[in-house]
Design a protein around this motif. Structure first.
Motif, PDB file in Angstrom:
ATOM      1  N   GLY A  35       0.821  -1.211   0.000  1.00 53.69           N
ATOM      2  CA  GLY A  35       0.000   0.000   0.000  1.00 53.69           C
ATOM      3  C   GLY A  35       0.854   1.260   0.000  1.00 53.69           C
ATOM      4  N   LEU A  36       1.935   1.254   0.773  1.00 54.30           N
ATOM      5  CA  LEU A  36       2.843   2.399   0.775  1.00 54.30           C
ATOM      6  C   LEU A  36       3.537   2.552  -0.583  1.00 54.30           C
ATOM      7  N   LEU A  37       3.936   1.431  -1.177  1.00 58.83           N
ATOM      8  CA  LEU A  37       4.554   1.480  -2.504  1.00 58.83           C
ATOM      9  C   LEU A  37       3.577   1.999  -3.555  1.00 58.83           C
ATOM     10  N   SER A  38       2.302   1.687  -3.382  1.00 57.97           N
ATOM     11  CA  SER A  38       1.288   2.202  -4.291  1.00 57.97           C
ATOM     12  C   SER A  38       1.204   3.726  -4.202  1.00 57.97           C
ATOM     13  N   ALA A  39       1.310   4.249  -2.992  1.00 56.01           N
ATOM     14  CA  ALA A  39       1.305   5.702  -2.819  1.00 56.01           C
ATOM     15  C   ALA A  39       2.563   6.326  -3.420  1.00 56.01           C
ATOM     16  N   VAL A  40       3.703   5.658  -3.246  1.00 56.46           N
ATOM     17  CA  VAL A  40       4.949   6.154  -3.837  1.00 56.46           C
ATOM     18  C   VAL A  40       4.839   6.149  -5.358  1.00 56.46           C
ATOM     19  N   TRP A  41       4.262   5.082  -5.909  1.00 59.63           N
ATOM     20  CA  TRP A  41       4.131   4.996  -7.365  1.00 59.63           C
ATOM     21  C   TRP A  41       3.295   6.149  -7.911  1.00 59.63           C
ATOM     22  N   SER A  42       2.243   6.508  -7.201  1.00 64.98           N
ATOM     23  CA  SER A  42       1.395   7.595  -7.692  1.00 64.98           C
ATOM     24  C   SER A  42       2.137   8.929  -7.692  1.00 64.98           C
ATOM     25  N   ARG A  43       3.209   9.058  -6.908  1.00 65.90           N
ATOM     26  CA  ARG A  43       3.976  10.299  -6.863  1.00 65.90           C
ATOM     27  C   ARG A  43       5.119  10.323  -7.880  1.00 65.90           C
ATOM     28  N   VAL A  44       5.698   9.150  -8.234  1.00 69.78           N
ATOM     29  CA  VAL A  44       6.880   9.138  -9.112  1.00 69.78           C
ATOM     30  C   VAL A  44       6.552   8.785 -10.556  1.00 69.78           C
ATOM     31  N   ASN A  45       5.314   8.481 -10.867  1.00 72.65           N
ATOM     32  CA  ASN A  45       4.981   8.006 -12.212  1.00 72.65           C
ATOM     33  C   ASN A  45       4.806   9.118 -13.237  1.00 72.65           C
TER      34      ASN A  45
END
Length: 108
Positions: A35-45
């Motif tokens: 879930g945290l990685l999903s939030a990170v992905w939404s910021r770096v994509n």
């Protein structure tokens, strides 16, 4: 700090491994990390976002790359639900770890 071309594939790889782990053997710690990685992905994509599917404002919208975050969060939610159901089945009467099986000797 890591360069952006390195962060995007590493985040995507880690997110994929986390989603696979949640699907194969759901554990709450893997689900939270995914879930945290999903939030990170939404910021770096940003550089690989693709087409805008829905526009919220002039500078904000929902893109093709954001779909991955939503799907990952759905998998995380189902993994957490499966963990909760598995924990409820294991604890007799809902008393958790302190329960002793029927017929077991407690000791002096």
């Amino acid at each position: 700090m890591l360069d952006v071309p390195v962060v995007i594939p590493l985040t995507l790889l880690a997110l994929g491994v986390g989603v696979l782990g949640c699907l194969v053997r759901p554990r709450w710690d893997v689900a939270v990390l995914t879930g945290l990685l999903s939030a990170v992905w939404s910021r770096v994509n940003g550089p690989v976002e693709g087409r805008v599917l829905h526009t919220f404002s002039y500078s904000r919208g929902f893109t093709e790359a954001d779909v991955l975050s939503v799907l990952a969060l759905l998998v995380v939610g189902s993994a957490l639900l499966r963990c909760a159901l598995r924990g409820a089945r294991r604890s007799p009467g809902g008393s958790g770890r302190g329960a002793t099986p029927a017929g077991a000797h407690q000791g002096p």
